[in-house]
Design a protein around this motif. Structure first.
Motif, PDB file in Angstrom:
ATOM      1  N   MET A   1       0.798  -1.179   0.099  1.00  0.00           N
ATOM      2  CA  MET A   1       0.072   0.010   0.161  1.00  0.00           C
ATOM      3  C   MET A   1       1.023   1.191  -0.056  1.00  0.00           C
ATOM      4  SD  MET A   1      -2.927   0.918   2.640  1.00  0.00           S
ATOM      5  CE  MET A   1      -1.768   1.231   4.057  1.00  0.00           C
ATOM      6  N   SER A   2       0.581   2.143  -0.866  1.00  0.00           N
ATOM      7  CA  SER A   2       1.623   3.190  -0.921  1.00  0.00           C
ATOM      8  C   SER A   2       1.122   4.149   0.445  1.00  0.00           C
ATOM      9  CB  SER A   2       0.980   4.227  -2.323  1.00  0.00           C
ATOM     10  OG  SER A   2       1.649   5.450  -2.241  1.00  0.00           O
ATOM     11  N   ALA A   3       2.212   4.915   0.668  1.00  0.00           N
ATOM     12  CA  ALA A   3       2.211   5.668   1.927  1.00  0.00           C
ATOM     13  C   ALA A   3       1.419   7.308   1.528  1.00  0.00           C
ATOM     14  CB  ALA A   3       3.600   6.276   2.593  1.00  0.00           C
ATOM     15  N   THR A   4       1.253   7.553   0.115  1.00  0.00           N
ATOM     16  CA  THR A   4       0.922   8.860  -0.360  1.00  0.00           C
ATOM     17  C   THR A   4      -0.817   8.752  -0.556  1.00  0.00           C
ATOM     18  OG1 THR A   4       1.034   8.054  -2.704  1.00  0.00           O
ATOM     19  CG2 THR A   4       2.873   9.182  -1.725  1.00  0.00           C
ATOM     20  N   MET A   5      -1.374   7.473  -0.169  1.00  0.00           N
ATOM     21  CA  MET A   5      -2.750   7.131  -0.324  1.00  0.00           C
ATOM     22  C   MET A   5      -3.491   8.115   0.643  1.00  0.00           C
ATOM     23  SD  MET A   5      -4.986   3.449  -0.606  1.00  0.00           S
ATOM     24  CE  MET A   5      -5.242   3.507   1.544  1.00  0.00           C
ATOM     25  N   ASN A   6      -4.631   8.766   0.135  1.00  0.00           N
ATOM     26  CA  ASN A   6      -5.398   9.578   1.121  1.00  0.00           C
ATOM     27  C   ASN A   6      -6.542   9.013   1.393  1.00  0.00           C
ATOM     28  OD1 ASN A   6      -3.348  11.368   1.313  1.00  0.00           O
ATOM     29  ND2 ASN A   6      -4.016  12.644  -0.405  1.00  0.00           N
ATOM     30  N   ILE A   7      -7.345   8.928   2.643  1.00  0.00           N
ATOM     31  CA  ILE A   7      -8.470   8.557   2.787  1.00  0.00           C
ATOM     32  C   ILE A   7      -9.271   9.466   3.396  1.00  0.00           C
ATOM     33  CG2 ILE A   7     -10.047   6.791   4.410  1.00  0.00           C
ATOM     34  CD1 ILE A   7      -7.579   5.074   4.093  1.00  0.00           C
ATOM     35  N   THR A   8     -10.415   9.989   3.139  1.00  0.00           N
ATOM     36  CA  THR A   8     -11.155  10.986   3.564  1.00  0.00           C
ATOM     37  C   THR A   8     -12.483  10.303   4.263  1.00  0.00           C
ATOM     38  OG1 THR A   8     -10.567  12.762   2.015  1.00  0.00           O
ATOM     39  CG2 THR A   8     -12.482  13.142   3.124  1.00  0.00           C
ATOM     40  N   ALA A   9     -12.810  10.491   5.516  1.00  0.00           N
ATOM     41  CA  ALA A   9     -13.872   9.837   5.897  1.00  0.00           C
ATOM     42  C   ALA A   9     -14.258  10.559   7.402  1.00  0.00           C
ATOM     43  CB  ALA A   9     -13.632   8.411   6.211  1.00  0.00           C
ATOM     44  N   ALA A  10     -15.604  10.607   7.754  1.00  0.00           N
ATOM     45  CA  ALA A  10     -15.877  11.144   8.951  1.00  0.00           C
ATOM     46  C   ALA A  10     -15.313  10.348  10.113  1.00  0.00           C
ATOM     47  CB  ALA A  10     -17.285  11.198   8.978  1.00  0.00           C
ATOM     48  N   THR A  11     -15.519   9.094  10.085  1.00  0.00           N
ATOM     49  CA  THR A  11     -14.866   7.983  11.017  1.00  0.00           C
ATOM     50  C   THR A  11     -14.416   6.745  10.394  1.00  0.00           C
ATOM     51  OG1 THR A  11     -16.472   8.460  12.640  1.00  0.00           O
ATOM     52  CG2 THR A  11     -15.334   6.531  12.997  1.00  0.00           C
ATOM     53  N   VAL A  12     -13.023   6.726  10.411  1.00  0.00           N
ATOM     54  CA  VAL A  12     -12.057   5.908   9.341  1.00  0.00           C
ATOM     55  C   VAL A  12     -12.261   4.543  10.088  1.00  0.00           C
ATOM     56  CG1 VAL A  12      -9.953   5.092   8.499  1.00  0.00           C
ATOM     57  CG2 VAL A  12     -10.678   7.440   8.573  1.00  0.00           C
ATOM     58  N   ASP A  13     -12.605   3.471   9.395  1.00  0.00           N
ATOM     59  CA  ASP A  13     -12.626   2.073   9.807  1.00  0.00           C
ATOM     60  C   ASP A  13     -11.303   1.551   9.536  1.00  0.00           C
ATOM     61  OD1 ASP A  13     -13.024  -0.826  10.282  1.00  0.00           O
ATOM     62  OD2 ASP A  13     -14.954  -0.810   9.313  1.00  0.00           O
ATOM     63  N   PRO A  14     -10.656   1.318  10.699  1.00  0.00           N
ATOM     64  CA  PRO A  14      -9.467   0.410  10.400  1.00  0.00           C
ATOM     65  C   PRO A  14      -9.137  -0.529   9.485  1.00  0.00           C
ATOM     66  CG  PRO A  14      -9.704   0.890  12.784  1.00  0.00           C
ATOM     67  CD  PRO A  14     -10.809   1.234  12.249  1.00  0.00           C
ATOM     68  N   ALA A  15     -10.331  -1.156   9.129  1.00  0.00           N
ATOM     69  CA  ALA A  15     -10.167  -2.214   8.185  1.00  0.00           C
ATOM     70  C   ALA A  15      -9.982  -1.930   6.641  1.00  0.00           C
ATOM     71  CB  ALA A  15     -11.644  -3.153   8.375  1.00  0.00           C
ATOM     72  N   LEU A  16     -10.654  -0.537   6.716  1.00  0.00           N
ATOM     73  CA  LEU A  16     -10.405  -0.069   5.191  1.00  0.00           C
ATOM     74  C   LEU A  16      -9.095  -0.202   4.736  1.00  0.00           C
ATOM     75  CD1 LEU A  16     -12.162   3.305   5.078  1.00  0.00           C
ATOM     76  CD2 LEU A  16     -12.431   1.297   3.697  1.00  0.00           C
ATOM     77  N   LEU A  17      -7.903  -0.284   5.699  1.00  0.00           N
ATOM     78  CA  LEU A  17      -6.509  -0.325   5.532  1.00  0.00           C
ATOM     79  C   LEU A  17      -6.209  -1.686   4.963  1.00  0.00           C
ATOM     80  CD1 LEU A  17      -5.059   1.751   8.326  1.00  0.00           C
ATOM     81  CD2 LEU A  17      -5.599   2.491   5.988  1.00  0.00           C
ATOM     82  N   ASP A  18      -7.141  -2.737   5.364  1.00  0.00           N
ATOM     83  CA  ASP A  18      -6.580  -3.932   4.756  1.00  0.00           C
ATOM     84  C   ASP A  18      -7.118  -4.397   3.234  1.00  0.00           C
ATOM     85  OD1 ASP A  18      -5.492  -4.472   7.303  1.00  0.00           O
ATOM     86  OD2 ASP A  18      -7.526  -5.032   8.222  1.00  0.00           O
ATOM     87  N   LEU A  19      -7.899  -3.513   2.912  1.00  0.00           N
ATOM     88  CA  LEU A  19      -8.337  -3.725   1.365  1.00  0.00           C
ATOM     89  C   LEU A  19      -7.058  -3.638   0.333  1.00  0.00           C
ATOM     90  CD1 LEU A  19     -12.164  -2.481   1.678  1.00  0.00           C
ATOM     91  CD2 LEU A  19     -11.130  -4.813   1.787  1.00  0.00           C
ATOM     92  N   PRO A  20      -7.379  -4.366  -0.611  1.00  0.00           N
ATOM     93  CA  PRO A  20      -5.936  -4.216  -1.596  1.00  0.00           C
ATOM     94  C   PRO A  20      -5.987  -3.055  -2.712  1.00  0.00           C
ATOM     95  CG  PRO A  20      -7.703  -5.811  -2.392  1.00  0.00           C
ATOM     96  CD  PRO A  20      -8.347  -5.269  -1.110  1.00  0.00           C
TER      97      PRO A  20
END
Length: 425
Positions: free
Chosen positions: A1-20
């Motif tokens: 997973m690239s370190a430059t990836m941006n996630i915009t969310a009101a509440t981030v579910d940590p499981a999002l990071l596990d998707l490919p």
């Protein structure tokens, strides 16, 4: 997973990071994908399992993903029926450092289906009409809120069963715009014409594929959204005049709006110079009258028609079993003695078939038909046993996440004695 990836969310579910995310969506492995029916989309859409629920992931541009995410959040704050936005993910790259498209992540609406997946065999004309009516109501609600959709269609809508009808939810808002001053008649008519043409084409496509009954008329059915929309719009926003001696018509108008599922926050009433007539026009209307009453009395969250049906059953229970109790006490007794025992009696492996409120509605229908066949009242427990074995077991699952089949069903269902309770439908 690239370190430059941006996630915009009101509440981030940590499981999002596990998707490919380093893979194009079309290359995601099968163990990640949730196999659910999809509607037609101009973009690639896949479903994925995430923390015990399912999300829909749509590949699109940065601008469109961010814009639709913000629009869905705004619509949610306005209590408009739509899918729940989870996140926007931008700056995706693959393992070679090549750019990948941004994605919009939304939570899949449990017990909802695209219109194509609602039917195992053929779409009947009466069912198509109910879908169009549900979409007409959604469009009226959107227009009252000042939302111009721009791409109204069955494909851009999800449907949930609602006591014999359907409730419609907006699922694609990328072409939509909100106007603070409301929509002009031209904008509303534009949306309505787009809806009419798109629905006709979608139904023709079903018919060409043998998935619609031969007597279904796509053009006539699609024209139905125009009539349904205009009737609803007039009822919800139109003004009327009547003599001051007929003020009872104010109550009549309010009752009609309540039956449509709307509450009136404010009424604008003006008398003429002669003082002989009164003009009435709803100032602000909000959908969900029966849903809110059911929630207030019982804490149960249901669709509008389901709520109306459950409230009818509750009111009947109070009148025949507990007439001396106040409304709140009778509601608590009804939940604990009637509704909850029915829900608990559904075998675990069948609980993904339908929502509890829909099960209860269908059970009431089933009980009525049994009573008609034998010519006398049928105890609720007996009707429940019959309903589970003859109908519910043979339905397909409409939930997205279903508990493992660990429960078993026996016919010895225990429900409160109803000797004094007449048939309720």
């Amino acid at each position: 997973m690239s370190a430059t990836m941006n996630i915009t969310a009101a509440t981030v579910d940590p499981a999002l990071l596990d998707l490919p995310w380093q893979l194009p969506l079309e290359d995601w492995p099968t163990e990640t994908i949730a196999l659910l029916p999809k509607g037609i989309s101009r973009h690639l859409v896949r479903f994925a399992n995430l923390s015990g629920y399912v999300v829909a992931i749509k590949e699109t541009t940065d601008e469109m993903a961010i814009g639709e995410y913000e629009m869905l959040r705004t619509l949610q704050r306005m209590d408009i029926p739509c899918v729940d936005p989870v996140a926007v993910i931008t700056n995706r790259v693959d393992e070679d450092g090549d750019e990948l498209r941004s994605v919009l992540v939304t939570r899949h609406l449990k017990f909802s289906l695209p219109y194509r997946a609602l039917f195992s065999q053929q779409l009947r004309p009466d069912t198509a009409t109910r879908l169009v009516d549900a979409l007409a109501l959604l469009l009226v609600r959107l227009h009252i809120a000042g939302f111009f959709w721009g791409d109204v269609s069955l494909s851009n809508t999800l449907f949930r069963r609602d006591a014999g009808a359907f409730a419609a939810y907006l699922v694609d808002a990328e072409t939509g715009k909100l106007y603070d001053g409301g929509l002009s008649r031209g904008q509303r008519e534009n949306d309505l014409e787009v809806a009419r043409v798109n629905i006709a084409g979608e139904l023709m496509d079903l018919q060409a594929g043998g998935r619609a009954a031969e007597d279904l008329d796509p053009v006539e059915t699609s024209n139905g959204i125009v009539a349904a929309y205009r009737s609803l719009w007039t009822e919800l926003t139109g003004s009327e005049s009547f003599a001051s001696s007929e003020r009872w018509r104010i109550t009549e108008r309010v009752d009609r709006l309540n039956e449509l599922g709307f509450d009136i926050e404010e009424l604008a009433i003006k008398t003429t110079d002669e003082g002989s007539t009164v003009k009435i026009q709803p100032k602000v209307v909000d959908a969900g009258h029966h849903t809110r009453r059911l929630m207030r009395l019982t804490g149960l969250d249901a669709q509008e028609n389901q709520a109306r049906r459950l409230l009818n059953d509750l009111d009947s229970y109070k009148a025949t079993v507990s007439p001396d109790l106040d409304e709140e006490a009778a509601a608590h007794e009804w939940v604990t003695r009637v509704f909850e025992p029915v829900v608990r009696s559904i075998p675990r492996e069948l609980r993904g078939k339908l929502e509890p409120a829909e099960v209860f509605h269908q059970l009431l229908d089933h009980r009525w038909f049994l009573a008609q066949e034998i010519g006398k009242d049928v105890p609720l427990a007996e009707a429940l046993t019959s309903y589970i074995n003859s109908e519910l077991r043979h339905r397909r699952d409409e939930a997205t996440v279903i508990d493992p089949p660990t429960g078993s069903f026996t016919t010895g269902i225990e429900l409160p004695d109803e000797a004094d309770w007449r048939d309720r439908v």
